[in-house]
Write an enzyme that holds these catalytic residues in place. Structure first.
Site, mmCIF file in Angstrom:
data_model
loop_
_atom_site.group_PDB
_atom_site.id
_atom_site.type_symbol
_atom_site.label_atom_id
_atom_site.label_comp_id
_atom_site.label_asym_id
_atom_site.label_seq_id
_atom_site.Cartn_x
_atom_site.Cartn_y
_atom_site.Cartn_z
ATOM 1 N N TYR A 1 -9.132 15.372 -1.120
ATOM 2 C CA TYR A 1 -10.248 15.214 -0.432
ATOM 3 C C TYR A 1 -10.813 16.453 -0.579
ATOM 4 O O TYR A 1 -11.933 17.217 -0.813
ATOM 5 C CB TYR A 1 -10.170 14.888 1.220
ATOM 6 C CG TYR A 1 -9.307 13.157 1.132
ATOM 7 C CD1 TYR A 1 -9.952 12.598 0.660
ATOM 8 C CD2 TYR A 1 -8.290 13.508 1.726
ATOM 9 C CE1 TYR A 1 -9.476 10.801 0.054
ATOM 10 C CE2 TYR A 1 -8.319 11.801 2.338
ATOM 11 C CZ TYR A 1 -8.563 10.841 1.007
ATOM 12 O OH TYR A 1 -7.587 8.909 1.428
ATOM 13 N N GLU B 1 -9.400 10.460 7.925
ATOM 14 C CA GLU B 1 -8.079 10.761 8.446
ATOM 15 C C GLU B 1 -6.466 10.969 7.880
ATOM 16 O O GLU B 1 -6.766 9.491 6.965
ATOM 17 C CB GLU B 1 -7.796 9.685 10.128
ATOM 18 C CG GLU B 1 -8.219 10.851 11.605
ATOM 19 C CD GLU B 1 -9.175 9.311 11.663
ATOM 20 O OE1 GLU B 1 -8.943 8.486 11.077
ATOM 21 O OE2 GLU B 1 -10.470 9.711 12.625
ATOM 22 N N ASN C 1 0.588 14.491 3.697
ATOM 23 C CA ASN C 1 0.210 13.239 2.225
ATOM 24 C C ASN C 1 -0.563 14.423 1.221
ATOM 25 O O ASN C 1 -1.783 14.565 1.659
ATOM 26 C CB ASN C 1 -1.035 12.669 3.018
ATOM 27 C CG ASN C 1 -0.763 11.807 1.469
ATOM 28 O OD1 ASN C 1 -1.288 11.809 0.990
ATOM 29 N ND2 ASN C 1 -1.680 10.138 2.372
#
Ligand SMILES: CC(C)(COP(=O)(O)OP(=O)(O)OC[C@H]1O[C@@H](n2cnc3c(N)ncnc32)[C@H](O)[C@@H]1OP(=O)(O)O)[C@@H](O)C(=O)NCCC(=O)NCCS
Length: 151
Positions: A120, A108, A113
């Site tokens: 990611y 998560e 962010n």
């Protein structure tokens, strides 16, 4: 100049250094030593510490959930960012989760962010869900996942 980073496995004995690293990375939102200890004592949870020039500079905690894996927390000291520390930690988690026969790695991340989301996405994580007001401050979380093995 490329910075040499070494990655070591962390366990319950490393709760204090992990809590310090968490505080450096997240500020007041970091995990305390007792939270870290409880996390590391939970079955299926494991950690990594990244060291640069002999000093711990980053950490990651992950756990197995049946045959999937979850990245619980990852952070890097602000003075050591954009040097590949989180990428090296993530590679270690991915390798450990694949070795544990996990099918997918989930995580998560707060919707705003941008740095973490870029990290990611760059490593083949895809958004699969959004959890409304997931964080205490009311922000939503994106759920991201990456396949680890062919099914
Ligand atoms: C997010 C975080 C872990 C990244 O750590 P890092 O060691 O600086 O990341 P890396 O150097 O390994 O970055 C690898 C790649 O991710 C992307 N990336 C990382 N931080 C980024 C940022 N702030 N902005 C844009 N892209 C970023 C880039 O593609 C980067 O490659 P590049 O530097 O060659 O462009 C770090 O900023 C941090 O600790 N933040 C606070 C805690 C946090 O948000 N943790 C994640 C919670 S889900």
């Amino acid at each position: 100049m490329a910075v040499e980073i070494s990655i070591e496995i962390a366990g319950p004995a490393h709760a204090a250094v992990l809590a310090r690293l968490s505080g450096e990375a997240f500020g007041p939102g970091g995990w305390s030593e007792s939270q870290m200890q409880a996390g590391l004592d939970a079955p299926g949870t494991a950690g990594f510490i990244a060291t640069s020039r002999g000093s711990p500079v980053g950490f990651a905690l992950w756990r197995t959930v049946i045959d999937d894996a979850e990245l619980l927390t990852i952070g890097v000291n602000p003075a050591h960012r954009r040097q590949g520390v989180a990428a090296a930690l993530l590679e270690s988690v991915l390798a450990a989760a694949a070795a544990a026969q996990c099918r997918r790695l989930f995580l998560e991340v707060a919707v705003d962010n941008a740095g973490a989301i870029a990290l990611y996405r760059d490593r083949a994580f895809r958004e699969i869900d959004r959890r409304r007001r997931y964080y205490r401050d009311g922000r939503d979380a994106l759920v991201m996942a990456r396949q680890l093995m062919q099914q």
